[in-house]
Motif scaffolding. Structure first.
Motif, mmCIF file in Angstrom:
data_model
loop_
_atom_site.group_PDB
_atom_site.id
_atom_site.type_symbol
_atom_site.label_atom_id
_atom_site.label_comp_id
_atom_site.label_asym_id
_atom_site.label_seq_id
_atom_site.Cartn_x
_atom_site.Cartn_y
_atom_site.Cartn_z
ATOM 1 N N VAL A 129 27.239 30.124 4.024
ATOM 2 C CA VAL A 129 28.027 29.229 3.164
ATOM 3 C C VAL A 129 28.401 29.943 1.863
ATOM 4 O O VAL A 129 29.559 29.932 1.449
ATOM 5 N N SER A 130 27.424 30.576 1.221
ATOM 6 C CA SER A 130 27.694 31.214 -0.074
ATOM 7 C C SER A 130 28.625 32.426 0.041
ATOM 8 O O SER A 130 29.236 32.831 -0.945
ATOM 9 N N ASN A 131 28.757 32.973 1.237
ATOM 10 C CA ASN A 131 29.646 34.114 1.440
ATOM 11 C C ASN A 131 30.960 33.725 2.117
ATOM 12 O O ASN A 131 31.718 34.596 2.545
ATOM 13 N N GLY A 132 31.228 32.413 2.205
ATOM 14 C CA GLY A 132 32.486 31.937 2.766
ATOM 15 C C GLY A 132 32.664 32.293 4.237
ATOM 16 O O GLY A 132 33.784 32.588 4.662
ATOM 17 N N LEU A 133 31.589 32.236 5.003
ATOM 18 C CA LEU A 133 31.655 32.637 6.405
ATOM 19 C C LEU A 133 31.706 31.467 7.388
ATOM 20 O O LEU A 133 31.536 31.670 8.593
ATOM 21 N N LEU A 134 31.949 30.248 6.887
ATOM 22 C CA LEU A 134 32.065 29.114 7.789
ATOM 23 C C LEU A 134 33.324 29.278 8.639
ATOM 24 O O LEU A 134 34.373 29.711 8.140
ATOM 25 N N ASN A 135 33.184 28.971 9.923
ATOM 26 C CA ASN A 135 34.270 29.090 10.904
ATOM 27 C C ASN A 135 34.764 30.517 11.095
ATOM 28 O O ASN A 135 35.887 30.742 11.536
ATOM 29 N N THR A 136 33.922 31.467 10.734
ATOM 30 C CA THR A 136 34.243 32.876 10.915
ATOM 31 C C THR A 136 33.182 33.508 11.804
ATOM 32 O O THR A 136 31.988 33.401 11.507
ATOM 33 N N PRO A 137 33.580 34.154 12.892
ATOM 34 C CA PRO A 137 32.585 34.798 13.760
ATOM 35 C C PRO A 137 31.876 35.954 13.051
ATOM 36 O O PRO A 137 32.490 36.713 12.304
ATOM 37 N N CYS A 138 30.575 36.050 13.270
ATOM 38 C CA CYS A 138 29.756 37.150 12.747
ATOM 39 C C CYS A 138 28.958 37.718 13.914
ATOM 40 O O CYS A 138 28.489 36.967 14.767
ATOM 41 N N THR A 139 28.771 39.017 13.906
ATOM 42 C CA THR A 139 27.892 39.597 14.920
ATOM 43 C C THR A 139 26.446 39.448 14.448
ATOM 44 O O THR A 139 26.185 39.311 13.247
ATOM 45 N N LEU A 140 25.534 39.474 15.403
ATOM 46 C CA LEU A 140 24.119 39.418 15.042
ATOM 47 C C LEU A 140 23.752 40.632 14.202
ATOM 48 O O LEU A 140 22.954 40.534 13.280
ATOM 49 N N TYR A 141 24.353 41.763 14.512
ATOM 50 C CA TYR A 141 24.102 42.983 13.750
ATOM 51 C C TYR A 141 24.499 42.798 12.281
ATOM 52 O O TYR A 141 23.759 43.196 11.385
ATOM 53 N N GLU A 142 25.647 42.181 12.032
ATOM 54 C CA GLU A 142 26.093 41.949 10.650
ATOM 55 C C GLU A 142 25.074 41.128 9.868
ATOM 56 O O GLU A 142 24.860 41.368 8.681
ATOM 57 N N ILE A 143 24.471 40.149 10.545
ATOM 58 C CA ILE A 143 23.524 39.261 9.869
ATOM 59 C C ILE A 143 22.242 39.992 9.503
ATOM 60 O O ILE A 143 21.736 39.848 8.392
ATOM 61 N N THR A 144 21.736 40.803 10.409
ATOM 62 C CA THR A 144 20.428 41.430 10.159
ATOM 63 C C THR A 144 20.504 42.857 9.656
ATOM 64 O O THR A 144 19.492 43.380 9.171
ATOM 65 N N ASN A 145 21.658 43.490 9.753
ATOM 66 C CA ASN A 145 21.750 44.900 9.343
ATOM 67 C C ASN A 145 22.997 45.234 8.547
ATOM 68 O O ASN A 145 23.244 46.402 8.256
ATOM 69 N N GLY A 146 23.783 44.227 8.214
ATOM 70 C CA GLY A 146 25.037 44.469 7.512
ATOM 71 C C GLY A 146 24.853 44.801 6.040
ATOM 72 O O GLY A 146 23.825 44.484 5.430
ATOM 73 N N ASP A 147 25.858 45.438 5.487
ATOM 74 C CA ASP A 147 25.829 45.790 4.063
ATOM 75 C C ASP A 147 25.706 44.558 3.174
ATOM 76 O O ASP A 147 25.123 44.616 2.093
ATOM 77 N N ASP A 148 26.243 43.418 3.633
ATOM 78 C CA ASP A 148 26.204 42.189 2.838
ATOM 79 C C ASP A 148 24.844 41.499 2.863
ATOM 80 O O ASP A 148 24.629 40.543 2.119
ATOM 81 N N THR A 149 23.934 41.962 3.711
ATOM 82 C CA THR A 149 22.635 41.293 3.815
ATOM 83 C C THR A 149 21.456 42.172 3.387
ATOM 84 O O THR A 149 20.314 41.746 3.505
ATOM 85 N N VAL A 150 21.726 43.337 2.870
ATOM 86 C CA VAL A 150 20.649 44.268 2.492
ATOM 87 C C VAL A 150 19.634 43.611 1.564
ATOM 88 O O VAL A 150 18.430 43.828 1.692
ATOM 89 N N GLN A 151 20.090 42.786 0.654
ATOM 90 C CA GLN A 151 19.196 42.135 -0.315
ATOM 91 C C GLN A 151 18.615 40.815 0.187
ATOM 92 O O GLN A 151 17.833 40.175 -0.505
ATOM 93 N N GLU A 152 19.010 40.395 1.384
ATOM 94 C CA GLU A 152 18.536 39.124 1.931
ATOM 95 C C GLU A 152 17.186 39.299 2.612
ATOM 96 O O GLU A 152 16.891 40.355 3.170
ATOM 97 N N SER A 153 16.369 38.257 2.601
ATOM 98 C CA SER A 153 15.038 38.333 3.217
ATOM 99 C C SER A 153 15.109 38.476 4.733
ATOM 100 O O SER A 153 14.163 38.943 5.355
ATOM 101 N N PHE A 154 16.227 38.100 5.335
ATOM 102 C CA PHE A 154 16.369 38.208 6.788
ATOM 103 C C PHE A 154 16.956 39.548 7.225
ATOM 104 O O PHE A 154 17.175 39.777 8.416
ATOM 105 N N TYR A 155 17.187 40.450 6.285
ATOM 106 C CA TYR A 155 17.651 41.793 6.639
ATOM 107 C C TYR A 155 16.580 42.467 7.506
ATOM 108 O O TYR A 155 15.406 42.491 7.157
#
Length: 183
Positions: free
Chosen positions: A121-147
């Motif tokens: 939600v905070s990254n404006g990704l609603l209704n936008t496909p994301c790969t599982l890789y993007e969620i756990t290994n993407g540049d946008d998630t490096v600081q996230e606890s689920f990285y």
């Protein structure tokens, strides 16, 4: 940063399963917290009981069992009691009937789901496909606890969101490889 062992880890009775119910409950709670804290510190999501080492300076998988300082060792019965306690508190899920491998949840799948959905939600990704890789290994998630979150645990979290109608899992090929977050 090195893991900070709790004070009990150098206290000999901590390594002997206590018989008094109240004391045993407190001991199991302390051991469970130790396992959860250690797993979180080292980003461990899966434990293999057979590979659990019994020396504090050697184990790579789990903190259960041995203190060099006091030459203390938690018995296999004690390890099983801790794992049973973790399962009862929903911090552990067995992956096989023989109870030799398990997911250790320092955050339960529904808690991961909340964090992942808030990120989407905070990254404006609603209704936008994301790969599982993007969620756990993407540049946008490096600081996230689920990285770095293991795929199996991620899928449990995303299935939780799917049940809530907040996500739709997407198959690309034969495997689930993506997700679309819904409003």
């Amino acid at each position: 940063m090195t893991f900070k062992w709790p004070w009990q880890y150098d206290f000999p009775p901590f390594f002997t399963l206590q018989q008094t119910l109240v004391t045993k409950e407190k001991q199991l709670e302390a051991w469970s917290q130790l396992v959860i804290d250690y797993a979180q510190h080292n980003k461990i999501y899966t434990l293999d009981v057979a590979e659990t080492s019994f020396k504090k300076n050697c184990f790579q998988v789990s903190p259960i069992s041995y203190s060099n300082k006091i030459i203390g060792r938690l018995s296999l019965e004690g390890i099983r009691a801790v794992f049973d306690y973790l399962e009862q508190k929903r911090h552990l899920e067995w992956l096989d009937a023989s109870k030799s491998r398990c997911h250790i949840y320092w955050r339960r799948p529904d808690e991961w789901a909340t964090l992942i959905y808030e990120w989407a939600v905070s990254n404006g990704l609603l209704n936008t496909p994301c790969t599982l890789y993007e969620i756990t290994n993407g540049d946008d998630t490096v600081q996230e606890s689920f990285y770095g979150l293991e795929k199996d645990v991620l899928l449990k979290a995303l299935r939780s969101l799917e049940v809530q109608r907040r996500a739709q899992l997407m198959n690309i090929g034969t495997d689930i490889e993506g997700v679309k977050f819904l409003q």
